[in-house]
Write a protein that holds these residues in place. Structure first.
Motif, PDB file in Angstrom:
ATOM      1  N   ILE A   6      -8.456   7.382  10.664  1.00  0.00           N
ATOM      2  CA  ILE A   6      -8.804   6.170  11.407  1.00  0.00           C
ATOM      3  C   ILE A   6      -7.924   5.023  10.936  1.00  0.00           C
ATOM      4  O   ILE A   6      -7.816   4.784   9.734  1.00  0.00           O
ATOM      5  CB  ILE A   6     -10.278   5.780  11.179  1.00  0.00           C
ATOM      6  CG1 ILE A   6     -11.198   6.942  11.544  1.00  0.00           C
ATOM      7  CG2 ILE A   6     -10.644   4.533  11.976  1.00  0.00           C
ATOM      8  CD1 ILE A   6     -12.653   6.713  11.192  1.00  0.00           C
ATOM      9  N   ASP A   7      -7.297   4.333  11.876  1.00  0.00           N
ATOM     10  CA  ASP A   7      -6.648   3.067  11.547  1.00  0.00           C
ATOM     11  C   ASP A   7      -7.736   1.997  11.688  1.00  0.00           C
ATOM     12  O   ASP A   7      -8.064   1.564  12.787  1.00  0.00           O
ATOM     13  CB  ASP A   7      -5.474   2.807  12.500  1.00  0.00           C
ATOM     14  CG  ASP A   7      -4.762   1.488  12.172  1.00  0.00           C
ATOM     15  OD1 ASP A   7      -5.380   0.622  11.498  1.00  0.00           O
ATOM     16  OD2 ASP A   7      -3.601   1.320  12.583  1.00  0.00           O
ATOM     17  N   TRP A   8      -8.276   1.588  10.536  1.00  0.00           N
ATOM     18  CA  TRP A   8      -9.429   0.677  10.564  1.00  0.00           C
ATOM     19  C   TRP A   8      -9.073  -0.692  11.113  1.00  0.00           C
ATOM     20  O   TRP A   8      -9.962  -1.438  11.538  1.00  0.00           O
ATOM     21  CB  TRP A   8     -10.017   0.553   9.152  1.00  0.00           C
ATOM     22  CG  TRP A   8     -10.733   1.788   8.717  1.00  0.00           C
ATOM     23  CD1 TRP A   8     -10.313   2.700   7.793  1.00  0.00           C
ATOM     24  CD2 TRP A   8     -11.995   2.262   9.197  1.00  0.00           C
ATOM     25  NE1 TRP A   8     -11.238   3.709   7.679  1.00  0.00           N
ATOM     26  CE2 TRP A   8     -12.270   3.465   8.521  1.00  0.00           C
ATOM     27  CE3 TRP A   8     -12.912   1.785  10.138  1.00  0.00           C
ATOM     28  CZ2 TRP A   8     -13.429   4.205   8.745  1.00  0.00           C
ATOM     29  CZ3 TRP A   8     -14.065   2.520  10.360  1.00  0.00           C
ATOM     30  CH2 TRP A   8     -14.320   3.710   9.679  1.00  0.00           C
ATOM     31  N   THR A   9      -7.790  -1.060  11.093  1.00  0.00           N
ATOM     32  CA  THR A   9      -7.428  -2.371  11.646  1.00  0.00           C
ATOM     33  C   THR A   9      -7.474  -2.345  13.177  1.00  0.00           C
ATOM     34  O   THR A   9      -7.514  -3.383  13.818  1.00  0.00           O
ATOM     35  CB  THR A   9      -6.017  -2.810  11.206  1.00  0.00           C
ATOM     36  OG1 THR A   9      -5.043  -1.922  11.771  1.00  0.00           O
ATOM     37  CG2 THR A   9      -5.870  -2.797   9.689  1.00  0.00           C
ATOM     38  N   ARG A  10      -7.447  -1.132  13.754  1.00  0.00           N
ATOM     39  CA  ARG A  10      -7.496  -1.014  15.210  1.00  0.00           C
ATOM     40  C   ARG A  10      -8.895  -0.734  15.736  1.00  0.00           C
ATOM     41  O   ARG A  10      -9.256  -1.150  16.833  1.00  0.00           O
ATOM     42  CB  ARG A  10      -6.569   0.109  15.687  1.00  0.00           C
ATOM     43  CG  ARG A  10      -5.103  -0.251  15.583  1.00  0.00           C
ATOM     44  CD  ARG A  10      -4.262   0.932  16.058  1.00  0.00           C
ATOM     45  NE  ARG A  10      -2.848   0.610  16.002  1.00  0.00           N
ATOM     46  CZ  ARG A  10      -2.169   0.103  17.020  1.00  0.00           C
ATOM     47  NH1 ARG A  10      -2.774  -0.129  18.166  1.00  0.00           N
ATOM     48  NH2 ARG A  10      -0.894  -0.174  16.892  1.00  0.00           N
ATOM     49  N   ARG A  58      -5.721   9.198  14.812  1.00  0.00           N
ATOM     50  CA  ARG A  58      -4.575  10.094  14.874  1.00  0.00           C
ATOM     51  C   ARG A  58      -4.857  11.319  14.008  1.00  0.00           C
ATOM     52  O   ARG A  58      -5.675  11.266  13.078  1.00  0.00           O
ATOM     53  CB  ARG A  58      -3.283   9.415  14.458  1.00  0.00           C
ATOM     54  CG  ARG A  58      -3.220   9.067  13.003  1.00  0.00           C
ATOM     55  CD  ARG A  58      -1.799   8.672  12.617  1.00  0.00           C
ATOM     56  NE  ARG A  58      -1.780   8.302  11.201  1.00  0.00           N
ATOM     57  CZ  ARG A  58      -0.676   8.012  10.539  1.00  0.00           C
ATOM     58  NH1 ARG A  58       0.490   8.041  11.126  1.00  0.00           N
ATOM     59  NH2 ARG A  58      -0.732   7.694   9.260  1.00  0.00           N
TER      60      ARG A  58
ATOM     61  N   PRO B 180      -2.913  -6.486   5.126  1.00  0.00           N
ATOM     62  CA  PRO B 180      -2.436  -5.103   4.996  1.00  0.00           C
ATOM     63  C   PRO B 180      -2.303  -4.419   6.356  1.00  0.00           C
ATOM     64  O   PRO B 180      -3.108  -4.655   7.245  1.00  0.00           O
ATOM     65  CB  PRO B 180      -3.541  -4.419   4.166  1.00  0.00           C
ATOM     66  CG  PRO B 180      -4.301  -5.538   3.533  1.00  0.00           C
ATOM     67  CD  PRO B 180      -4.207  -6.688   4.474  1.00  0.00           C
ATOM     68  N   PRO B 181      -1.267  -3.576   6.508  1.00  0.00           N
ATOM     69  CA  PRO B 181      -1.125  -2.815   7.744  1.00  0.00           C
ATOM     70  C   PRO B 181      -2.168  -1.699   7.819  1.00  0.00           C
ATOM     71  O   PRO B 181      -2.758  -1.318   6.814  1.00  0.00           O
ATOM     72  CB  PRO B 181       0.288  -2.241   7.644  1.00  0.00           C
ATOM     73  CG  PRO B 181       0.564  -2.167   6.182  1.00  0.00           C
ATOM     74  CD  PRO B 181      -0.210  -3.293   5.553  1.00  0.00           C
ATOM     75  N   GLY B 182      -2.366  -1.185   9.034  1.00  0.00           N
ATOM     76  CA  GLY B 182      -3.414  -0.181   9.234  1.00  0.00           C
ATOM     77  C   GLY B 182      -3.101   1.178   8.656  1.00  0.00           C
ATOM     78  O   GLY B 182      -3.996   1.947   8.351  1.00  0.00           O
ATOM     79  N   ARG B 183      -1.826   1.472   8.533  1.00  0.00           N
ATOM     80  CA  ARG B 183      -1.459   2.793   8.022  1.00  0.00           C
ATOM     81  C   ARG B 183      -1.085   2.694   6.551  1.00  0.00           C
ATOM     82  O   ARG B 183      -0.340   1.804   6.155  1.00  0.00           O
ATOM     83  CB  ARG B 183      -0.275   3.366   8.799  1.00  0.00           C
ATOM     84  CG  ARG B 183      -0.530   3.413  10.280  1.00  0.00           C
ATOM     85  CD  ARG B 183      -0.248   4.786  10.837  1.00  0.00           C
ATOM     86  NE  ARG B 183      -0.298   4.796  12.291  1.00  0.00           N
ATOM     87  CZ  ARG B 183      -1.407   5.052  12.983  1.00  0.00           C
ATOM     88  NH1 ARG B 183      -2.545   5.297  12.370  1.00  0.00           N
ATOM     89  NH2 ARG B 183      -1.373   5.069  14.303  1.00  0.00           N
ATOM     90  N   GLU B 185       1.091   3.547   4.174  1.00  0.00           N
ATOM     91  CA  GLU B 185       2.392   4.120   3.859  1.00  0.00           C
ATOM     92  C   GLU B 185       2.963   3.427   2.631  1.00  0.00           C
ATOM     93  O   GLU B 185       2.734   2.241   2.416  1.00  0.00           O
ATOM     94  CB  GLU B 185       3.344   3.964   5.045  1.00  0.00           C
ATOM     95  CG  GLU B 185       3.213   5.120   6.019  1.00  0.00           C
ATOM     96  CD  GLU B 185       3.765   4.796   7.388  1.00  0.00           C
ATOM     97  OE1 GLU B 185       4.500   3.798   7.519  1.00  0.00           O
ATOM     98  OE2 GLU B 185       3.446   5.541   8.322  1.00  0.00           O
ATOM     99  N   ALA B 366      -8.340  -0.493   5.573  1.00  0.00           N
ATOM    100  CA  ALA B 366      -6.893  -0.286   5.511  1.00  0.00           C
ATOM    101  C   ALA B 366      -6.354  -0.565   4.114  1.00  0.00           C
ATOM    102  O   ALA B 366      -5.290  -0.092   3.753  1.00  0.00           O
ATOM    103  CB  ALA B 366      -6.199  -1.190   6.523  1.00  0.00           C
TER     104      ALA B 366
END
Lengths: 62, 418
Positions: A6-10, A58, B180-183, B185, B366
């Protein structure tokens, strides 16, 4: 093993993933998904990815 | 805000247990300008990348910003790319003062370490990202004094607890929102090396002392010294350099701590511990005590203070400090803070609610803010068990005094973060 990330920001907690896979995904007090750690078929998880309106899911291989 | 941790007074509050390395010379100099720096520390040898990696590996030098990732591993993960080098001086942990103390008073040591890493990577310059204004001025002055000063670029960051996280920092520097970005990396995969201020200063010390000289204090697995910021109910607050593995009791005595109810290790993403004097101040020692060393924060909550009330104040701050990007953090942390406040106010049912919320926040964001907040609150409820019992039966009758320092929450530019 294929895993659902899960992309928690989305994620906005629409809940379509939980409706689609009620036996795999439940929702917390605020509607955000809780994914069961039990293995699921890649096909099943792929459907959850496609149904998410926020594009927050994803598949990853681990 | 604790008067004891007022920033103006802590400029003088830098001392050491054992022989100082990073803080050497600061007993007689307010600031080490380039001349004084060279007098105290001597010139810095420049080494090639393989030798640098070898030294860092042998010294076991891990990041001092909180996450504790080994610097050698970061360098190796770059696979010889000409990475850009960023000194993370945002120091967004409200209780930590060590990085701004280094930048304000020994800026050349930090620049030496950063420029040596950049040189080994074949990179021209370094970017120093700072939030603190006095630190910004001190670094720009220091750069002007050095022959290689044109290689130093300074950037002012917006602040915010989550904004200091390395990926958030880089996003902000690149003109994006400082969240912070969602992924998840690794930055090294995009050719960026970010490390904490103290990590670079320790690198400069390592290059000068060599492996044997660096490892002659500290523990076998964690050699050398560390900077900690000690505060709360202590008579002598400030930034302290000590050998890694120093017993907590020695620090508390040296800092003239009041009789302690509990001690917070690592900061507001760290964990509460009982004031056991035998706890070793190192990553392994803090972990063995069920906490984390984090960015080296040690805060004392004394017997005369309402521990649960202090816990509630910081819980509320952690909720406000969220970047509010991720649902479980955005909604969960305020709910959790309300539980802790209700428990402190005497509502016995709030304890069960708090455990429920802790469970549903952990690991669901995230960045590590929700996880860190969970560690802070759950360890607090555990260590303050007696306090919790008193509050469930009418209260502890001790005052809430704001023993744990808090900073104003700056609004994070998370609106368009999608």
């Amino acid at each position: 093993m294929t895993r659902l990330d899960i992309d928690w920001t989305r994620c906005d907690g629409h809940g379509l993933c939980a409706e689609l896979l009620p036996h795999r995904i439940t929702r917390d007090d605020w509607g955000f998904p809780i994914i069961s750690p039990a293995p699921a078929s890649a096909k099943e998880l792929k459907r959850a990815v496609t149904v998410c309106p926020a594009l927050a899911l994803r598949l990853t291989r681990s | 805000m604790s008067a004891a941790l007022d920033l103006r007074s802590t400029d003088a509050g830098a001392w050491s247990i054992g022989v100082p390395r990073l803080l050497a010379g600061l007993d007689t100099h307010a600031v080490l300008d380039h001349g004084a720096h060279l007098e105290v520390h001597g010139p810095q040898p420049i080494v090639e990348l393989p030798r640098l990696v070898e030294l860092l590996t042998g010294a076991g030098l891990s990041g001092r910003g909180g996450a504790g990732f080994p610097l050698a591993a970061k360098l190796q993960a770059l696979h010889g790319q000409r990475a850009r080098v960023i000194v993370n001086g945002s120091e967004s942990e409200p209780a930590s003062l060590k990085d701004r103390t280094l930048l304000r008073r020994a800026p050349h040591l930090v620049l030496d370490g950063a420029l040596a890493v950049a040189a080994a990577l074949g990179t021209d310059g370094v970017t120093v990202a700072v939030h603190d204004e006095a630190a910004f001025v001190a670094v720009s002055r220091a750069a002007a004094q050095r022959p290689d000063g044109r290689r130093v670029r300074l950037a002012r960051t917006g602040g915010g607890f989550v904004g200091g996280e390395a990926r958030a920092l880089v996003r902000g520097l690149d003109g994006g929102p400082a969240v912070p970005p969602g992924r998840r990396e690794h930055l090294t995969s995009s050719g960026t090396l970010v490390a904490n201020v103290e990590t670079f200063a320790q690198t400069a010390i390592l290059l000068r002392r060599g492996l044997r000289g660096f490892t002659d204090t500290g523990t076998r697995d964690e050699p050398g010294t560390a900077l900690v910021t000690v505060g709360g109910a202590v008579g002598r607050p400030g930034v302290v350099e000590l050998p890694l593995g120093t017993p907590l009791g020695i620090l508390l005595t040296a800092a003239q701590a009041a009789p302690a109810q509990a001690v917070l290790l690592g900061g507001y993403h760290g964990g509460w511990v009982r004031p056991n004097p035998d706890i070793r101040l190192s990553r392994a020692g803090a972990a063995a005590a069920g906490s984390s060393f984090g960015a080296g924060v040690v805060l004392v909550v004394d017997e005369a203070t309402c521990g649960l009330g202090e816990l509630a104040l910081v819980s509320g701050w952690l909720a406000r400090a969220s970047a509010k990007q991720c649902g479980p953090c955005r909604f969960g942390l305020p709910a959790l803070a309300a539980d802790v406040a209700a428990l402190a106010a005497g509502n016995p049912a709030a304890l069960g609610a708090a455990f429920g919320h802790l469970h549903s926040i952990d690991g669901r964001g995230a960045c590590s803010h929700p996880d860190g907040a969970v560690r802070f609150v759950s360890s607090g409820l555990h260590v303050l068990q007696d306090e919790v019992e008193l509050h469930r039966h009418g209260g502890c009758r001790r005052p809430v005094v704001g023993r744990l320092p808090l900073t104003p929450v700056t609004s994070l530019t998370s609106g368009g973060a999608r």
